[in-house]
Design a protein around this motif. Structure first.
Motif, mmCIF file in Angstrom:
data_model
loop_
_atom_site.group_PDB
_atom_site.id
_atom_site.type_symbol
_atom_site.label_atom_id
_atom_site.label_comp_id
_atom_site.label_asym_id
_atom_site.label_seq_id
_atom_site.Cartn_x
_atom_site.Cartn_y
_atom_site.Cartn_z
ATOM 1 N N GLY A 141 30.110 45.120 54.604
ATOM 2 C CA GLY A 141 30.789 44.252 54.289
ATOM 3 C C GLY A 141 30.674 44.757 51.795
ATOM 4 O O GLY A 141 31.119 44.011 51.815
ATOM 5 N N SER A 144 33.695 46.509 51.664
ATOM 6 C CA SER A 144 34.690 45.368 51.226
ATOM 7 C C SER A 144 35.180 45.219 50.203
ATOM 8 O O SER A 144 35.887 44.851 49.644
ATOM 9 C CB SER A 144 34.446 44.412 52.244
ATOM 10 N N SER A 153 39.520 39.481 49.907
ATOM 11 C CA SER A 153 39.526 37.868 50.776
ATOM 12 C C SER A 153 39.871 37.769 51.824
ATOM 13 O O SER A 153 39.631 37.246 53.119
ATOM 14 C CB SER A 153 39.290 36.934 49.821
ATOM 15 N N GLN A 156 37.647 40.339 53.930
ATOM 16 C CA GLN A 156 36.967 40.333 54.670
ATOM 17 C C GLN A 156 36.364 38.592 55.725
ATOM 18 O O GLN A 156 35.936 38.544 56.498
ATOM 19 C CB GLN A 156 36.381 39.892 53.049
ATOM 20 N N LEU A 186 28.587 41.423 52.371
ATOM 21 C CA LEU A 186 29.287 40.652 51.861
ATOM 22 C C LEU A 186 28.778 39.964 50.130
ATOM 23 O O LEU A 186 28.924 40.117 49.322
ATOM 24 C CB LEU A 186 29.855 38.965 52.787
ATOM 25 N N ILE A 189 27.976 42.653 47.682
ATOM 26 C CA ILE A 189 29.311 43.224 46.621
ATOM 27 C C ILE A 189 28.990 42.948 45.561
ATOM 28 O O ILE A 189 29.221 44.164 44.522
ATOM 29 C CB ILE A 189 30.282 42.018 47.169
#
Length: 207
Positions: A141, A144, A153, A156, A186, A189
Motif C-alpha cells: 500500500g 503504491s 489512484s 490503488q 495507503l 503514504i
C-alpha cells in the motif's frame, strides 16, 4: 553485479526471505501433524493474543501457512524489496509492523464477533494464523504511492475494490485483515520520501 546491488539495497527483505526458507524446510521435515502444531504455537489467534501477544505477533511473521516457499520469491523481489529501497528500512519496518499488528487485531476482533453471534464455531479461537501477508500488503500500500500519475489512484482503487470484494465474498478474518493491512499502507503514504523521484515500477528510458 546488478543482482548484488539489488540485494544490498534491501537487506532486511532478502534476509527475511532466507529465514522463511529455513522455517519452511523445518515444517516440511517435521511432518504434517507437527507442522500444524508449530503453526498453532506461533499463531496470532484469539487464544494466543490473550496470553502472549508480543511473542506471537513477532514469531508469526517467520512461518508460512503452507509448505511452499518459492511463490513468495517474486512477491519479495517485486514488492517487499522495492518498498524497502524506497521507504528506507526503518519506514519499511514501521509501516509493515503497523499493518501486521492492526490487521491482526481487526481480523481477530471480527472473528470474535462472529463467534459470539454463533456464526462460526468456538474452536476458531485456536485457528492457525501465521504468515507474511499483512506485512506485505501494508508495504505494498505504501509502495503504491510511488506509482506514476494518473495510474496511482486508479491502481490503488482497483486493489481496494478487489480486496473489499474478496472480503465480501469470503467474509473471513483473514480477508478482512488483508483489506485492513492495505488500507494501513495507503494511510502511510505521506511518510514515503521522494515519491516523484523514484517511481515504481521503474520504466525504461525510451528517449
Amino acid at each position: 553485479m546488478r543482482l548484488l546491488r539489488g540485494v544490498a539495497g534491501a537487506p532486511f527483505s532478502f534476509a527475511w526471505l532466507l529465514v522463511l526458507l529455513v522455517t519452511t524446510r523445518v515444517q516440511r521435515s517435521a511432518g504434517h501433524r507437527e507442522s500444524r502444531r508449530i503453526q498453532r504455537r506461533n499463531s496470532t489467534n484469539l487464544r494466543r493474543l490473550r496470553t502472549e501477544p508480543s511473542r506471537v505477533l513477532t514469531s508469526s511473521l517467520f512461518w508460512l501457512d503452507d509448505h511452499r516457499w518459492w511463490p513468495y520469491v517474486p512477491v519479495f523481489v517485486c514488492v517487499v524489496a522495492p518498498a524497502e529501497r524506497r521507504l528506507r528500512w526503518w519506514r519499511w519496518l514501521l509501516v509493515g509492523i503497523c499493518a501486521h499488528v492492526i490487521a491482526t487485531y481487526v481480523g481477530q476482533s471480527y472473528l470474535r464477533v462472529l463467534i459470539r453471534k454463533g456464526r462460526v464455531p468456538q474452536r476458531l479461537e485456536n485457528a492457525r494464523d501465521v504468515g507474511v501477508s499483512y506485512f506485505v500488503l501494508g508495504v505494498a500500500g505504501a509502495l503504491s504511492g510511488y506509482t506514476r500519475r494518473p495510474w496511482r489512484s486508479r491502481a490503488q482503487a482497483a486493489v481496494v475494490l478487489a480486496l473489499a470484494g474478496n472480503a465480501a465474498a469470503r467474509p473471513t478474518f483473514t480477508e478482512v485483515g488483508h483489506l485492513t493491512a492495505f488500507v494501513v499502507g495507503l494511510a502511510a503514504i505521506p511518510l514515503a520520501p521522494d515519491r516523484d523521484l523514484r517511481p515504481y515500477p521503474r520504466l525504461p528510458d525510451v528517449s
